[in-house]
Design an enzyme around this catalytic site. Sequence first.
Site, short mmCIF file in Angstrom:
data_model
loop_
_atom_site.label_atom_id
_atom_site.label_comp_id
_atom_site.label_asym_id
_atom_site.label_seq_id
_atom_site.Cartn_x
_atom_site.Cartn_y
_atom_site.Cartn_z
N CYS A 181 28.00 19.98 61.43
CA CYS A 181 26.97 20.64 60.62
C CYS A 181 26.70 19.88 59.32
CB CYS A 181 27.37 22.07 60.31
SG CYS A 181 28.82 22.23 59.22
N ASN A 221 39.81 49.57 36.68
CA ASN A 221 38.65 50.43 36.72
C ASN A 221 37.42 49.53 36.84
OD1 ASN A 221 36.86 52.68 36.32
ND2 ASN A 221 38.48 53.69 35.15
N CYS A 248 39.60 10.93 48.01
CA CYS A 248 39.90 12.37 48.10
C CYS A 248 40.91 12.80 47.03
CB CYS A 248 40.45 12.69 49.49
SG CYS A 248 40.86 14.44 49.73
N CYS A 257 36.17 54.19 32.30
CA CYS A 257 34.73 54.29 32.55
C CYS A 257 33.93 53.55 31.48
CB CYS A 257 34.29 55.76 32.60
SG CYS A 257 34.63 56.55 34.17
#
Length: 434
Positions: free
Chosen positions: A350, A204, A380, A139
Amino acid sequence: MANLQSDFVGIKSPNPFWLASAPPTDKEYNVRRAFEAGWGGVVWKTLGAEGPPVVNVNGPRYGAIHGADRRLLGLNNIELITDRPLEVNLEEMARVKRDYPDHAVIASVMVPCEEDEWKRILPMIAETGCDGFELNFGCPHGMAERGMGSAVGQVPEYIEMVARWCKEATDLPVIVKLTPNITNILHPAEAALRGGADAVSLINTINSITTVNLDAMSPEPMIDGKGTHGGYCGPAVKPIALNMVAEIARNPETARLPISGIGGITTWRDAAEFMALGAGNVQVCTAAMTYGFKIVQEMISGLSQWMDEKGYESTADFVGMATPNVTDWQYLNLNHITKAEINQDDCISCGRCYAACEDTSHQAIAMSEDRVFTVKDDECVACNLCVNVCPVEGCITMRTLEPGDMDERTDTPVVADYGNWTQHPNNPMAKAAE
């Protein structure tokens, strides 16, 4: 049919899906409903010492990060450990374990960093019939300021010391929950192992401030005009968690240390990824808080179906299978050459790939006057950015060049031999070693 039964450090459960220590596991009512929904186990919300209960804020406890479609990407919480009396929690845990003996009930524990405190509380909790303990060393808020939580988890010597105390106080499995708020996760993991811990769980929550209220000029969540740092969790932390799990799993010192994976697990695929990198089971929190307890049914169904398709009879068949394929950058094969390729039948024109590559990458995509997009192989570098920004899944793929093919960008033929940076002629260290 795949068998999802789990045996994690001797703790058996119907499946590998546990609810993490958090609000969903705060009381008997919740846990009973969770087990009825299908969860294999729970880590009871962190218990503290006897005495006056912990005091939580009486206001907003969560901040949030949303995607463009309002999907929850991450939660920030400032809630502390359970604010219910210890004796009430223990009574409820005993009843739950009595009525659900085949499900895993793990007690998350956090008390001051004093030997007597740990050795007194663990036997008390063990009387509930719980299956093991998870030491909350993670915590980052509230409890850390009191010398607990991440204040312990950030000091390997303390982790080792407390883990040893706990192993002396109980015969039940001891799992150490690690904080991600540290530079190198291996130090606390190795300390837990030295202290005799049976396993570690991670991650956590991450110390964070998610948003700022620009009218009140205060962090959110806001209590009477003020905010504070809290613990960040949810899908956004998954990449960080996966990396830390993999680091422990592939480290020779900790490779055999069982891991309970935590961090943004929302789907069966998330769980499978954690397990493929070495986690023996997984713990879930934010997904349950977002979608309810029944989300586990989709996780169970999806994992079971995938395992059947792959021919895995149990989760042990694939736990850790991806770990050997995690390496350091300098060992990647520099002779492996790929190029982007656009499927014109799927392309919706697009232009996202073009804009991304032209403005921020390698100018390797051409756009014709009638908006046909093609890859310029001589420019590329196969960075994969176009694949990631394309809104049509599978429209852009990476094509591997075969040995003997010409790489138009470097004007050299592709070779079959493996070659990494440690061997490369441009590496001054490689030259020095000759």
